[in-house]
Design a protein around this motif. Structure first.
Motif, PDB file in Angstrom:
ATOM      1  N   TYR A 111      25.307  10.553 -35.509  1.00 31.68           N
ATOM      2  CA  TYR A 111      25.438   9.320 -34.749  1.00 31.68           C
ATOM      3  C   TYR A 111      26.498   9.473 -33.663  1.00 31.68           C
ATOM      4  O   TYR A 111      27.384  10.335 -33.760  1.00 31.68           O
ATOM      5  CB  TYR A 111      25.754   8.128 -35.657  1.00 31.68           C
ATOM      6  N   GLU A 112      26.383   8.645 -32.643  1.00 29.29           N
ATOM      7  CA  GLU A 112      27.355   8.629 -31.552  1.00 29.29           C
ATOM      8  C   GLU A 112      28.464   7.655 -31.928  1.00 29.29           C
ATOM      9  O   GLU A 112      28.217   6.486 -32.182  1.00 29.29           O
ATOM     10  CB  GLU A 112      26.659   8.180 -30.255  1.00 29.29           C
ATOM     11  N   ALA A 113      29.723   8.136 -31.975  1.00 26.42           N
ATOM     12  CA  ALA A 113      30.824   7.365 -32.540  1.00 26.42           C
ATOM     13  C   ALA A 113      31.745   6.725 -31.507  1.00 26.42           C
ATOM     14  O   ALA A 113      32.541   5.865 -31.862  1.00 26.42           O
ATOM     15  CB  ALA A 113      31.659   8.272 -33.455  1.00 26.42           C
ATOM     16  N   PHE A 114      31.666   7.128 -30.240  1.00 29.03           N
ATOM     17  CA  PHE A 114      32.625   6.647 -29.240  1.00 29.03           C
ATOM     18  C   PHE A 114      32.161   5.374 -28.540  1.00 29.03           C
ATOM     19  O   PHE A 114      32.947   4.683 -27.910  1.00 29.03           O
ATOM     20  CB  PHE A 114      32.879   7.719 -28.184  1.00 29.03           C
ATOM     21  N   GLY A 115      30.851   5.084 -28.585  1.00 32.22           N
ATOM     22  CA  GLY A 115      30.309   3.990 -27.796  1.00 32.22           C
ATOM     23  C   GLY A 115      29.983   4.418 -26.387  1.00 32.22           C
ATOM     24  O   GLY A 115      30.226   3.671 -25.429  1.00 32.22           O
ATOM     25  N   SER A 116      29.407   5.606 -26.226  1.00 36.67           N
ATOM     26  CA  SER A 116      29.128   6.170 -24.911  1.00 36.67           C
ATOM     27  C   SER A 116      27.792   6.898 -24.910  1.00 36.67           C
ATOM     28  O   SER A 116      27.253   7.223 -25.969  1.00 36.67           O
ATOM     29  CB  SER A 116      30.236   7.155 -24.513  1.00 36.67           C
ATOM     30  N   HIS A 117      27.253   7.150 -23.715  1.00 34.10           N
ATOM     31  CA  HIS A 117      26.116   8.057 -23.591  1.00 34.10           C
ATOM     32  C   HIS A 117      26.644   9.489 -23.718  1.00 34.10           C
ATOM     33  O   HIS A 117      27.561   9.887 -22.987  1.00 34.10           O
ATOM     34  CB  HIS A 117      25.423   7.876 -22.245  1.00 34.10           C
ATOM     35  N   SER A 118      26.079  10.238 -24.623  1.00 32.99           N
ATOM     36  CA  SER A 118      26.596  11.576 -24.922  1.00 32.99           C
ATOM     37  C   SER A 118      25.454  12.531 -25.196  1.00 32.99           C
ATOM     38  O   SER A 118      24.324  12.127 -25.498  1.00 32.99           O
ATOM     39  CB  SER A 118      27.537  11.544 -26.139  1.00 32.99           C
ATOM     40  N   SER A 119      25.767  13.807 -25.096  1.00 32.75           N
ATOM     41  CA  SER A 119      24.837  14.868 -25.486  1.00 32.75           C
ATOM     42  C   SER A 119      25.595  15.893 -26.312  1.00 32.75           C
ATOM     43  O   SER A 119      26.821  16.017 -26.204  1.00 32.75           O
ATOM     44  CB  SER A 119      24.217  15.532 -24.258  1.00 32.75           C
ATOM     45  N   THR A 120      24.867  16.609 -27.142  1.00 31.43           N
ATOM     46  CA  THR A 120      25.498  17.608 -27.978  1.00 31.43           C
ATOM     47  C   THR A 120      24.518  18.718 -28.284  1.00 31.43           C
ATOM     48  O   THR A 120      23.292  18.545 -28.172  1.00 31.43           O
ATOM     49  CB  THR A 120      26.018  16.996 -29.290  1.00 31.43           C
ATOM     50  N   GLU A 121      25.058  19.860 -28.668  1.00 24.08           N
ATOM     51  CA  GLU A 121      24.264  20.964 -29.188  1.00 24.08           C
ATOM     52  C   GLU A 121      24.508  21.066 -30.688  1.00 24.08           C
ATOM     53  O   GLU A 121      25.650  21.197 -31.135  1.00 24.08           O
ATOM     54  CB  GLU A 121      24.646  22.278 -28.509  1.00 24.08           C
ATOM     55  N   LEU A 122      23.439  20.981 -31.463  1.00 25.25           N
ATOM     56  CA  LEU A 122      23.510  21.156 -32.910  1.00 25.25           C
ATOM     57  C   LEU A 122      23.160  22.602 -33.225  1.00 25.25           C
ATOM     58  O   LEU A 122      22.050  23.057 -32.934  1.00 25.25           O
ATOM     59  CB  LEU A 122      22.553  20.202 -33.615  1.00 25.25           C
ATOM     60  N   ARG A 123      24.106  23.308 -33.818  1.00 25.25           N
ATOM     61  CA  ARG A 123      23.889  24.706 -34.202  1.00 25.25           C
ATOM     62  C   ARG A 123      23.797  24.805 -35.715  1.00 25.25           C
ATOM     63  O   ARG A 123      24.518  24.115 -36.434  1.00 25.25           O
ATOM     64  CB  ARG A 123      25.007  25.601 -33.667  1.00 25.25           C
ATOM     65  N   CYS A 124      22.922  25.680 -36.167  1.00 26.66           N
ATOM     66  CA  CYS A 124      22.640  25.810 -37.598  1.00 26.66           C
ATOM     67  C   CYS A 124      22.889  27.243 -38.045  1.00 26.66           C
ATOM     68  O   CYS A 124      22.418  28.194 -37.407  1.00 26.66           O
ATOM     69  CB  CYS A 124      21.202  25.406 -37.916  1.00 26.66           C
ATOM     70  N   GLY A 125      23.622  27.373 -39.141  1.00 30.09           N
ATOM     71  CA  GLY A 125      23.849  28.682 -39.733  1.00 30.09           C
ATOM     72  C   GLY A 125      22.916  28.985 -40.875  1.00 30.09           C
ATOM     73  O   GLY A 125      23.117  29.948 -41.620  1.00 30.09           O
ATOM     74  N   VAL A 126      21.881  28.168 -41.042  1.00 22.43           N
ATOM     75  CA  VAL A 126      20.848  28.395 -42.049  1.00 22.43           C
ATOM     76  C   VAL A 126      19.547  28.724 -41.317  1.00 22.43           C
ATOM     77  O   VAL A 126      19.364  28.339 -40.156  1.00 22.43           O
ATOM     78  CB  VAL A 126      20.666  27.163 -42.960  1.00 22.43           C
ATOM     79  N   PRO A 127      18.627  29.426 -41.941  1.00 24.19           N
ATOM     80  CA  PRO A 127      17.399  29.864 -41.251  1.00 24.19           C
ATOM     81  C   PRO A 127      16.397  28.725 -41.046  1.00 24.19           C
ATOM     82  O   PRO A 127      15.512  28.492 -41.870  1.00 24.19           O
ATOM     83  CB  PRO A 127      16.835  30.946 -42.175  1.00 24.19           C
ATOM     84  N   VAL A 128      16.527  28.009 -39.946  1.00 24.82           N
ATOM     85  CA  VAL A 128      15.630  26.902 -39.615  1.00 24.82           C
ATOM     86  C   VAL A 128      14.464  27.436 -38.782  1.00 24.82           C
ATOM     87  O   VAL A 128      14.673  28.124 -37.777  1.00 24.82           O
ATOM     88  CB  VAL A 128      16.381  25.801 -38.842  1.00 24.82           C
ATOM     89  N   LYS A 129      13.242  27.101 -39.166  1.00 23.95           N
ATOM     90  CA  LYS A 129      12.060  27.532 -38.427  1.00 23.95           C
ATOM     91  C   LYS A 129      11.645  26.510 -37.371  1.00 23.95           C
ATOM     92  O   LYS A 129      11.265  26.866 -36.263  1.00 23.95           O
ATOM     93  CB  LYS A 129      10.903  27.784 -39.392  1.00 23.95           C
TER      94      LYS A 129
END
Length: 396
Positions: A340-358
């Motif tokens: 979730y976005e916690a600041f109250g703003s329009h935001s973007s992020t990169e989600l990186r995974c250290g598990v083998p996601v297909k």
């Protein structure tokens, strides 16, 4: 673009079960790290003054603690600003008469505020920890003949907040225990964190609507800020706050007698903390520190010697990775992550995974797919509107 390399989380943990030894350790985001002892940038110190006061100081804060556990002064060293209103004291335990008109265990009436009684006198104090990693003062404070408080005022090296580990033996009847801090801040509204966001409430009783909000629901933190400076009150298990003028209160314990005449009687343990900061609470990282207070690093025994791994990470401080869980249906090849976005703003992020996601796809709160199945590459780029909650199905 978003910052790709984030500093590991560092904090002090007990490395012996009896708490007799602590160490500064670090861990990557949502990950595991072999136990490596680190040195703080600057040690913490405690000094005993001849007038029954203690001075706790690290690289962020300088606190003057009295023998009864109240805070006479709390200096934010970077800004050189005082967090506690001059000539007053913070961390004052106060007791109120709590006699609702109808529903004993559910209602809190506004008129209880007229019965405020500070808990003073009869305290005993001593130094528990003298640094260089942790400074701690312990205070024994009687509430009544049957109830008492054991308080540990703690300042860790390199830590931006002053922590209060509290144990209460509670045997009262129709009493309401709170702790209050008169802040050296002026604002017409205070902010309270709730699930997946925060809200603002007035700090005055100008209207009947304001008067009805004498007690505010909140989760991990409340914040009172003016331009350029503020103070946050954080905790690990309490859900009631109030702010009137510049006085912030955290509701700790009640003692109703109906329908259960033994409700809440016994021993209670909880922790709260005060964090002065520059700028807004979002810019100062208060939300992150509140999460850290509620979810301390854990030391576990494992056979993966030397294994270090971050399983999940996000690149934006405005985005909180709040939940990682298995799907509810009988499917072991997918997990759910909720952000979730916690600041109250329009935001973007990169989600990186250290598990083998297909592959991944968006889902609703019932974990029903609502988006196309997309092949997972190096990371997932997500866009958020203010306070937006996003759930993803990650197929392994």
């Amino acid at each position: 673009g978003p910052e790709r390399v984030k500093k590991p989380r560092s904090e002090f943990v007990q490395i012996l079960h009896d708490g007799s030894e602590i160490a500064l350790v670090s861990s990557p985001s949502m990950g595991i790290q072999p136990l490596e002892l680190n040195e703080p940038q600057e040690p913490v110190e405690v000094k005993e003054e001849g007038n029954g006061q203690y001075i706790l100081e690290n690289s962020h804060l300088r606190a003057i603690v009295t023998a009864d556990g109240t805070i006479k002064s709390l200096i934010h060293k970077k800004s050189s600003k005082e967090a506690i209103e001059p000539e007053r004291a913070g961390n004052v335990f106060v007791l109120f008469d709590d006699v609702p008109l109808f529903w004993d265990a559910w209602d809190v009436m506004e008129y209880h505020l007229e019965t405020r009684r500070p808990i003073t006198g009869g305290s005993e104090s001593c130094v528990l920890e003298r640094g260089p990693l942790r400074a701690a003062i312990q205070v024994q404070l009687p509430i009544s003949a049957k109830s008492h408080i054991t308080l540990r005022v703690i300042l860790d090296a390199d830590c931006p907040f002053l922590r209060f580990e509290t144990e209460v033996e509670w045997q009262e009847s129709h009493k309401f225990l709170k702790v209050e801090f008169p802040m050296n801040v002026r604002s017409h509204e205070a902010c309270y964190e709730i699930q997946f966001g925060h809200l603002f409430r007035s700090t005055h009783f100008n209207t009947s609507w304001d008067q009805a909000r004498f007690e505010v629901c909140g989760h991990k933190l409340a914040d009172l800020s003016e331009h350029g400076f503020g103070v946050a009150l954080m905790n690990d298990c309490k859900y009631g706050y109030s702010t009137l003028g510049n006085v912030m209160r955290l509701s700790l314990l009640r003692s109703p007698k109906a329908p259960d005449d033994n409700a809440d009687m016994g021993t209670h343990k909880f922790t709260y903390a005060i964090m002065p900061h520059e700028g807004t609470f979002q810019e100062a990282g208060v939300i992150k520190e509140a999460y850290n207070l509620n979810h301390p690093l854990q030391i576990i025994a494992t056979h993966f010697a030397g294994f270090s791994q971050s399983f999940f990470s996000v690149s934006s401080p405005a985005i909180i990775l709040e939940t990682i869980k298995m799907v509810e249906e009988n499917c072991t090849s997918a997990i759910v992550v909720r952000l979730y976005e916690a600041f109250g703003s329009h935001s973007s992020t990169e989600l990186r995974c250290g598990v083998p996601v297909k592959a991944f796809q968006r889902c609703n709160l019932l974990e029903e797919p609502i988006g196309p199945l997309t092949e997972f590459q190096e990371c997932i780029t997500l866009q958020f509107t203010p306070f937006e909650v996003t759930s993803l199905l990650l197929h392994l």
